[in-house]
Structure formats: structure tokens, C-alpha cells
Design an enzyme around this catalytic site. Structure first.
Site, mmCIF file in Angstrom:
data_model
loop_
_atom_site.group_PDB
_atom_site.id
_atom_site.type_symbol
_atom_site.label_atom_id
_atom_site.label_comp_id
_atom_site.label_asym_id
_atom_site.label_seq_id
_atom_site.Cartn_x
_atom_site.Cartn_y
_atom_site.Cartn_z
ATOM 1 N N HIS A 206 -31.556 -2.099 54.674
ATOM 2 C CA HIS A 206 -30.384 -1.450 54.084
ATOM 3 C C HIS A 206 -30.724 -0.215 53.258
ATOM 4 O O HIS A 206 -29.818 0.441 52.744
ATOM 5 C CB HIS A 206 -29.624 -2.439 53.192
HETATM 6 C C1 UD1 Z 1 -27.252 -1.447 46.412
HETATM 7 C C2 UD1 Z 1 -28.360 -0.972 45.473
HETATM 8 C C3 UD1 Z 1 -29.715 -1.362 46.030
HETATM 9 C C4 UD1 Z 1 -29.763 -2.847 46.335
HETATM 10 C C5 UD1 Z 1 -28.589 -3.226 47.221
HETATM 11 C C6 UD1 Z 1 -28.575 -4.707 47.488
HETATM 12 C C7 UD1 Z 1 -28.003 1.109 44.217
HETATM 13 C C8 UD1 Z 1 -28.338 2.544 44.139
HETATM 14 N N1 UD1 Z 1 -28.368 0.489 45.349
HETATM 15 O O1 UD1 Z 1 -27.421 -0.760 47.641
HETATM 16 O O2 UD1 Z 1 -30.708 -1.069 45.075
HETATM 17 O O3 UD1 Z 1 -30.978 -3.136 46.978
HETATM 18 O O4 UD1 Z 1 -27.361 -2.843 46.585
HETATM 19 O O5 UD1 Z 1 -27.661 -5.040 48.489
HETATM 20 O O6 UD1 Z 1 -27.438 0.574 43.281
HETATM 21 N N2 UD1 Z 1 -20.402 -1.810 51.073
HETATM 22 C C9 UD1 Z 1 -19.425 -2.623 51.598
HETATM 23 N N3 UD1 Z 1 -19.096 -3.765 50.921
HETATM 24 C C10 UD1 Z 1 -19.675 -4.113 49.744
HETATM 25 C C11 UD1 Z 1 -20.665 -3.266 49.212
HETATM 26 C C12 UD1 Z 1 -21.031 -2.126 49.878
HETATM 27 O O7 UD1 Z 1 -18.892 -2.355 52.660
HETATM 28 O O8 UD1 Z 1 -19.321 -5.166 49.190
HETATM 29 C C13 UD1 Z 1 -20.813 -0.599 51.833
HETATM 30 C C14 UD1 Z 1 -20.008 0.634 51.468
HETATM 31 O O9 UD1 Z 1 -19.862 1.384 52.620
HETATM 32 C C15 UD1 Z 1 -20.943 1.354 50.510
HETATM 33 C C16 UD1 Z 1 -22.308 0.995 51.067
HETATM 34 O O10 UD1 Z 1 -22.170 -0.330 51.549
HETATM 35 O O11 UD1 Z 1 -20.715 2.719 50.482
HETATM 36 C C17 UD1 Z 1 -23.413 1.072 50.045
HETATM 37 O O12 UD1 Z 1 -23.122 0.237 48.913
HETATM 38 P P1 UD1 Z 1 -23.828 0.568 47.498
HETATM 39 O O13 UD1 Z 1 -23.510 -0.497 46.521
HETATM 40 O O14 UD1 Z 1 -23.556 1.970 47.110
HETATM 41 O O15 UD1 Z 1 -25.359 0.527 47.843
HETATM 42 P P2 UD1 Z 1 -26.202 -0.568 48.641
HETATM 43 O O16 UD1 Z 1 -26.727 0.077 49.853
HETATM 44 O O17 UD1 Z 1 -25.418 -1.843 48.774
#
Ligand code: UD1
Length: 356
Positions: A206
Site C-alpha cells: 500500500h
Molecule cells: C496510511 C498511513 C500509512 C499507514 C497506512 C496503514 C499516512 C501518511 N499514511 O496510509 O503510514 O501505513 O495508513 O493502512 O498517514 N481509503 C479508503 N478507505 C479508508 C481509508 C483510505 O478508501 O478507510 C483510500 C482513499 O482513497 C485514500 C487512500 O486510501 O485516499 C489513502 O488513505 P490514507 O489514509 O491517506 O493513506 P494510507 O495509504 O491508508
């Protein structure tokens, strides 16, 4: 004493749940406030974990959702500030290295509220990783630094942080694993998903460096090739799922599934032949469980999993996936024992330190 815990993402829940449990039990007369920032919000990324880990319903839901780093961090700060103003906690507890952690540490320190950081002192020395800045800021501002491995001491000393702020307590993520061990050992999740225990490679990917660009397509092609030799089971993170649109992964033996709950996922690790990941926490869980782990990154902020665990760094190179069957064949003998203090009691040590 009033303690406020700020969590926002899947790994945050795993790292903080045992600490909330230990402090609530040992200090029942205190006020324990849980704030969920909403950085992760899908049921499978959030509620399922809180339920399985036995975390009470959060007192505040900030619902910050997804966004750019600045937007997500700023929204969290803006929405957390009035909560801290109302609650006036004696301590704000933050775990790990996600944007919610950075935002909470910064908000609290500006309001003169002491911060405690769980999983302090990890460094990848790679500032292109968003988590590296988050960790450095949280450690710089935290008064209480809770550490799980010796490298953390070295890293923090190099940054001029005084030993008095450091507490070597062990790994709270392993506390959660130990607490649910009888459940995940009995879960039989692999068989339910149609793969034979002990035969498959479990995959999680991821990180932006891998999934937000052309390396993702190459990685999926390599996984399809690996699946001709051994089954590949890949629960796909929402970020990765979004980036995979247009990548055609259909291949026999390659099983793509939705994200799984915590008990199911631990069951899948425990029954895997090997794990391929770019996650931080999974490097630790595989080390504890003695399952071979291959990390598709150039570096790790968790070198203890390389020196005293089961982890191998493959590099940020999808081509290296082809080496996995050969590398597995070279492994002989039993896996090493887990690092010191990865024993299910780390949260109790945190409670000891704070309540003293
Ligand atoms: C985040 C953390 C990362 C951690 C990971 C664990 C930061 C910078 N990154 O990354 O360190 O390893 O969580 O999973 O804080 N999305 C959904 N549903 C959700 C959450 C996210 O669809 O419930 C999708 C959205 O499109 C979003 C993307 O995932 O834009 C990224 O989510 P985000 O929380 O920004 O970063 P992660 O890649 O999850």
C-alpha cells in the site's frame, strides 16, 4: 488523571488498544477519552478493528477522511483543538507515524499539553516516506517516548533527545496479537478463502512509492508469475485498489480479496508459507510468529526484524519477487525467538511508567 488517546488508522488501533485497556483497568478513577480522527473510515479499515480489539466506542469522531497530506493534517488539527480545549487532558497519547499522529502531537504541544508517543524512535532515514517526517515530529514534541527496540535508543540519542524521556517498554502491537492468539489460531481463515494452509504467499502492498506509479503494474505481473509456483493471497488496501484500476490481474492462483479484519488477517499470517509486504507492522508480526517475511522496500525503520527476526529486504524492485521460492528453499532451522520485550506486556509497562 485525564488521558486522551488519538487514533486514526488501522495500525493505530492495534498499537493503542492494549494501552487503553491497561490504563483504564489500572486507573479506573481517571478519565479516558478516545478520539478517532477518521483518517481510515471504511468499516473494514476501522470499526471491525475496534470491535475485535475490544476498544470502546470513541468519544469523539473527527471524520477528517482522505485528502492531501496538508489537508488531512490541517483538518485533524482544526477539529482536535476544540476537543482538547474542552477536555483539558493531562496527557495526549499518540501511536506510530501516520498523519493523525503528527497532527495530534502538534496540536497538543501548541496547547501546552504533554504528549506520549507509542512506537517511538523508529527511523527509515528516508524522507521521501511520508511517515518519516511524522515520526520525527512526534518524537521531538513528546515528553514520554515509548520504545520497542534498541535501535530506537540510538536514533533518538543522535537527535539529541535525553535518555530521561525514553522508556523501553516493548511492542504494543505484539500485545494485541498475543491477546487474540487463541482466536486467530482457531479462525481457519485461509481454508475459508480457498487456499491451503502452509502453502501460500500472503501479500500486502500500500505504500505510495510502490503503488502510486508504474511499479504497481510490474508487481502485479510478478505476482501472477509467482502464483504459477505457489498460491498468492492478496487482500487489497483501498489505496492500492484505486490505483489498480486498469491493471488486469486475472491469473490462476492469484487471489485478490477485500481488506480483512484483524483476526482473519493474523490467521492468514500464521498459516502462510511466507509473507510479501511493504507494511511496517507486518514485518513485526511475522517476526513474532516466525513466518518468513519479504519486504518490497529499499529500507526498513524496523531493522530488528532483519537482525533478530524473519524479515528479508528485497528492495523496491518487483523483479525480486521471482527470488522468493529460491530464498525460501535456502532457509533452514527454526526461526529466531522474538526480540526482548515483545511478550504481550508492553502496555502494562507503559501503564507502570505513567502511573508512577
Ligand atoms: C496510511 C498511513 C500509512 C499507514 C497506512 C496503514 C499516512 C501518511 N499514511 O496510509 O503510514 O501505513 O495508513 O493502512 O498517514 N481509503 C479508503 N478507505 C479508508 C481509508 C483510505 O478508501 O478507510 C483510500 C482513499 O482513497 C485514500 C487512500 O486510501 O485516499 C489513502 O488513505 P490514507 O489514509 O491517506 O493513506 P494510507 O495509504 O491508508
Amino acid at each position: 488523571m485525564r488521558i486522551l488517546y488519538v487514533v486514526g488508522t488501522r495500525p493505530n488501533f492495534v498499537k493503542t488498544a492494549p494501552v487503553i485497556g491497561a490504563l483504564r483497568e489500572r486507573h479506573p478513577e481517571g478519565r479516558h477519552v478516545i478520539v478517532h480522527t477518521g483518517q481510515h473510515y471504511d468499516r473494514l479499515m476501522s470499526e471491525v478493528f475496534l470491535e475485535e480489539l475490544g476498544v470502546p466506542a470513541p468519544d469523539y469522531m473527527l471524520e477528517v477522511g482522505s485528502g492531501s497530506h496538508a489537508a488531512q493534517t490541517a483538518r485533524t488539527m482544526e477539529r482536535l483543538e476544540p476537543v482538547l480545549a474542552d477536555e483539558r487532558p493531562d496527557l495526549v497519547m499518540v501511536p506510530g507515524d501516520v498523519n493523525s499522529t503528527l497532527a495530534a502531537a502538534l496540536t497538543a504541544v501548541k496547547m501546552g499539553i504533554p504528549v506520549a508517543h507509542i512506537e517511538s524512535g523508529l527511523r527509515s532515514f528516508d524522507m521521501t516516506m511520508p511517515e518519516e517526517a511524522n515520526r520525527i515530529v512526534a518524537d521531538r514534541f513528546a515528553e514520554w517516548l515509548f520504545l520497542h527496540s534498541p535501535e530506537a535508543v540510538t536514533n533518538l540519542r543522535h537527535e539529541g533527545i535525553a535518555d530521561e524521556r525514553m522508556h523501553m517498554v516493548g511492542n504494543t502491537m505484539i500485545d494485541s496479537l498475543v491477546a487474540l492468539e487463541s482466536r486467530f489460531r482457531a479462525a481457519g481463515s485461509a481454508a475459508r478463502l480457498g487456499v491451503e494452509p502452509g502453502t501460500y504467499v500472503l501479500v500486502t502492498l500500500h505504500r505510495p512509492a510502490l503503488v502510486d506509479g508504474p511499479l504497481l503494474g510490474e508487481t502485479v505481473a510478478q505476482l501472477a508469475a509467482l502464483a504459477q509456483e505457489m498460491p498468492v493471497l492478496f487482500p487489497v488496501h483501498p489505496r492500492t485498489r484505486k490505483m489498480m484500476e486498469g491493471v488486469e490481474p486475472g491469473a490462476p492462483g492469484l487471489h485478490l480479496v477485500d481488506p480483512l479484519g484483524y483476526v482473519d488477517f493474523l490467521s492468514l499470517i500464521a498459516e502462510a508459507r511466507a509473507v510479501l509486504t511493504d507494511s511496517g507492522g507486518i514485518q513485526e508480526e511475522t517476526t513474532y510468529l516466525g513466518i518468513p517475511c519479504f519486504t518490497l522496500r529499499d529500507n526498513t525503520e524496523r531493522p530488528v526484524t532483519l537482525t533478530s527476526g524473519t524479515n528479508t529486504l528485497l528492495g523496491l524492485d518487483p523483479g525480486a519477487i521471482a527470488r522468493i521460492p529460491g530464498l525460501l528453499g535456502e532457509r533452514t532451522g527454526p526461526p529466531p525467538p522474538p526480540p526482548p520485550l515483545w511478550d504481550g506486556q508492553a502496555a502494562q509497562r507503559i501503564a507502570d511508567a505513567i502511573l508512577a
